[in-house]
Write an enzyme that holds these catalytic residues in place. Structure first.
Site, PDB file in Angstrom:
ATOM      1  N   HIS A 116       0.868  -1.188   0.000  1.00 20.91           N
ATOM      2  CA  HIS A 116       0.000   0.000   0.000  1.00 20.91           C
ATOM      3  C   HIS A 116       0.902   1.234   0.000  1.00 20.91           C
ATOM      4  O   HIS A 116       1.591   1.505   0.982  1.00 20.91           O
ATOM      5  CB  HIS A 116      -0.905  -0.034   1.228  1.00 20.91           C
ATOM      6  N   LYS A 169     -10.931   5.756  -3.051  1.00 21.62           N
ATOM      7  CA  LYS A 169     -10.026   6.836  -2.645  1.00 21.62           C
ATOM      8  C   LYS A 169      -8.644   6.547  -3.229  1.00 21.62           C
ATOM      9  O   LYS A 169      -8.154   5.418  -3.146  1.00 21.62           O
ATOM     10  CB  LYS A 169      -9.993   6.882  -1.114  1.00 21.62           C
ATOM     11  N   LYS A 181      -4.636   7.577  -3.317  1.00 18.55           N
ATOM     12  CA  LYS A 181      -3.598   8.269  -2.555  1.00 18.55           C
ATOM     13  C   LYS A 181      -2.726   9.062  -3.526  1.00 18.55           C
ATOM     14  O   LYS A 181      -2.312   8.554  -4.571  1.00 18.55           O
ATOM     15  CB  LYS A 181      -2.736   7.265  -1.780  1.00 18.55           C
ATOM     16  N   ASP A 211      -6.652  11.683  -1.631  1.00 20.74           N
ATOM     17  CA  ASP A 211      -6.066  12.050  -0.337  1.00 20.74           C
ATOM     18  C   ASP A 211      -4.595  12.383  -0.563  1.00 20.74           C
ATOM     19  O   ASP A 211      -3.823  11.502  -0.951  1.00 20.74           O
ATOM     20  CB  ASP A 211      -6.210  10.875   0.648  1.00 20.74           C
ATOM     21  N   GLU A 222      -9.295  15.266   0.026  1.00 20.68           N
ATOM     22  CA  GLU A 222      -8.947  15.039   1.429  1.00 20.68           C
ATOM     23  C   GLU A 222      -7.566  15.635   1.704  1.00 20.68           C
ATOM     24  O   GLU A 222      -6.585  15.288   1.049  1.00 20.68           O
ATOM     25  CB  GLU A 222      -8.959  13.531   1.724  1.00 20.68           C
ATOM     26  N   ASP A 270      -8.453  15.901   7.449  1.00 22.09           N
ATOM     27  CA  ASP A 270      -8.033  14.677   8.147  1.00 22.09           C
ATOM     28  C   ASP A 270      -6.914  15.027   9.137  1.00 22.09           C
ATOM     29  O   ASP A 270      -7.178  15.221  10.332  1.00 22.09           O
ATOM     30  CB  ASP A 270      -7.587  13.621   7.127  1.00 22.09           C
ATOM     31  N   LYS A 308     -11.285   9.559  12.686  1.00 23.29           N
ATOM     32  CA  LYS A 308     -10.577   8.292  12.917  1.00 23.29           C
ATOM     33  C   LYS A 308     -10.554   8.093  14.419  1.00 23.29           C
ATOM     34  O   LYS A 308     -10.010   8.945  15.139  1.00 23.29           O
ATOM     35  CB  LYS A 308      -9.128   8.382  12.403  1.00 23.29           C
ATOM     36  N   GLU A 366     -14.573   4.499   5.291  1.00 21.94           N
ATOM     37  CA  GLU A 366     -13.514   3.789   4.546  1.00 21.94           C
ATOM     38  C   GLU A 366     -12.983   2.676   5.452  1.00 21.94           C
ATOM     39  O   GLU A 366     -11.772   2.447   5.511  1.00 21.94           O
ATOM     40  CB  GLU A 366     -12.400   4.760   4.137  1.00 21.94           C
TER      41      GLU A 366
HETATM   42  C1  MUC Z   1      -5.325   8.499   5.642  1.00 24.49           C
HETATM   43  O1  MUC Z   1      -4.603   9.475   5.711  1.00 24.49           O
HETATM   44  O2  MUC Z   1      -6.483   8.700   5.363  1.00 24.49           O
HETATM   45  C2  MUC Z   1      -6.639   5.651   5.146  1.00 24.49           C
HETATM   46  C3  MUC Z   1      -6.754   4.945   4.002  1.00 24.49           C
HETATM   47  C4  MUC Z   1      -5.504   4.924   3.395  1.00 24.49           C
HETATM   48  O3  MUC Z   1      -5.169   4.410   2.334  1.00 24.49           O
HETATM   49  O4  MUC Z   1      -4.643   5.648   4.137  1.00 24.49           O
HETATM   50  C5  MUC Z   1      -5.257   5.950   5.367  1.00 24.49           C
HETATM   51  C6  MUC Z   1      -4.746   7.160   6.010  1.00 24.49           C
HETATM   52 MG    MG Z   2      -6.274  10.904   5.065  1.00 26.69          MG
END
Ligand code: MUC
Ligand code: MG
Length: 373
Positions: A22, A167, A169, A198, A224, A249, A273, A327
């Protein structure tokens, strides 16, 4: 002897392999380190919590290893000998001995909720105010991936689990290349599913104002945390200027942070979270602030394993303010889990497990297998 008195607190570090790497903005995880916290009551009941950050300390400074030091040396001595029903008092006493360290405190808060609810033979959701829902939509998160791999993972997840939102990254490479990758992906998918990004706080103001409009044009439906946690002025500017909802976040790690976002009108959605906020009690306060201000909340994750995810699910299923889906996909990222039954994911949602406490039982063979030497 009192059945509810905390007799001991045990911790162990697990390394649980992921089914694929990941990729985050600055780190790629191949396994998730998890601090498993067990709170054992004198009556014999045990509750479980997880100390988890997404992959490592890059996100918020804590790691599973720092959590072990803090829990063993500083938080466990505050818990042992107290009634688990003193939970709010214990959490408040944590603040007198340990500043910050919210992920470590969350693991203890969750293990105490699980133990208390199991002792009362009720679900954790009932300790949190009771039912508002029995399941919640789950957005699937992709790490940083080349286009073809991202498309095929999305197609697979639609077919296998009915996810309707994904989502992506960002923030790991050249913003121009990163943006072109996501825009191309959005073109390939042609509106079939919802896409959100994000950036994990990695872009500055100028970069954000240059590239976020291109992502908006490509159809991305939620931004995000594009910019650094402290910079609420820029987050507000993005929220005002671009016309795509913005989710805070990293900017919200406490109820006071949520209040600051509300006052600055810096975001439309808050990522709640239960880990970064220091547990279920602080998450409730954060959600209440958002709700009173008319902001939506998202049931977010630090990629918890089964117990941590179940805790966030009990929270989401007892909290009306979690109105922007979730999520809570962490356990599905693991190659193999470590409870006797898995959480049930189907048709794009995850279902609240039945049974007392968090509703999951440990599989000790698997836990022993994943325990670090
Ligand atoms: C985040 O910053 O949101 C949540 C899902 C993912 O892939 O990373 C996390 C952390
Ligand atoms: Mg995040």
């Amino acid at each position: 002897m009192s059945d509810l008195k905390i007799a001991k607190v045990e911790t162990r570090l697990l390394d649980v392999p992921l089914f694929r790497p990941h990729g985050f903005a600055t780190y790629t995880a191949t396994a998730q380190p998890i601090l498993l916290v067990s709170v054992v009551l004198e009556g014999g009941v045990t509750g479980f919590g997880e100390g988890v950050v997404p992959g490592g300390p890059w996100w918020g400074g804590e790691s599973a290893e720092t959590m072990k030091v803090i829990v063993d040396g500083h938080l466990a001595p505050i818990m042992v000998g107290r009634e688990v029903s003193d939970l709010a008092g214990i959490m408040s006493d944590f603040e007198r001995s340990v500043a910050n360290m919210r992920f470590a405190k969350a693991a203890c808060d969750i293990a105490m909720h699980d133990a208390w609810a199991r002792a009362l033979d009720i679900p954790v959701r009932d300790l949190l105010g009771g039912r508002v829902r029995d399941d919640i939509e789950v957005t699937w998160a992709l790490g940083v991936l080349p286009l073809e791999e991202a498309v095929s993972e999305i197609e697979e997840r639609i077919a296998s689990h009915g996810h309707t939102s994904f989502k992506l990254k960002m923030g790991s490479g050249d913003p121009a290349v990163d943006t072109a990758r996501i825009a191309e992906l959005a073109r390939e998918l042609d509106g079939k599913v919802g896409l959100r990004i994000d950036v994990n706080a990695r872009w500055d103001r100028i970069t954000s104002l240059k590239y976020l409009p291109k992502l908006a044009e490509a159809g991305v439906e939620l931004f995000e945390q594009p910019t650094p946690a402290h910079d609420l002025a820029t987050l507000r500017e993005i929220t005002r200027r671009i016309g795509v909802p913005v989710m805070a976040d990293e900017s919200v790690c406490s109820p006071a942070d949520a209040l600051a976002v509300v006052r600055e009108e810096a975001a439309d959605v808050i990522a709640v979270k239960t880990t970064k906020l220091g547990g279920l009690l602080e998450s409730k306060k954060t959600a209440a602030i958002a709700e009173a201000a008319g902001l939506a909340c998202h049931g977010a994750t630090s990629l918890e394993g089964p117990f941590g995810t179940a805790a966030s699910l009990h929270f989401a299923c007892s909290t009306k303010a979690i109105s922007y889906g979730s999520e809570l996909f962490g356990p599905m990222l693991l190659k193999e889990s470590y409870t006797t039954e898995d959480l049930v994911y189907a048709d794009g949602v995850v279902k609240l497990p039945e049974g007392p406490g968090l509703g999951l039982e440990p599989d000790w063979d698997k836990i022993n297998h994943f325990t670090r030497d």
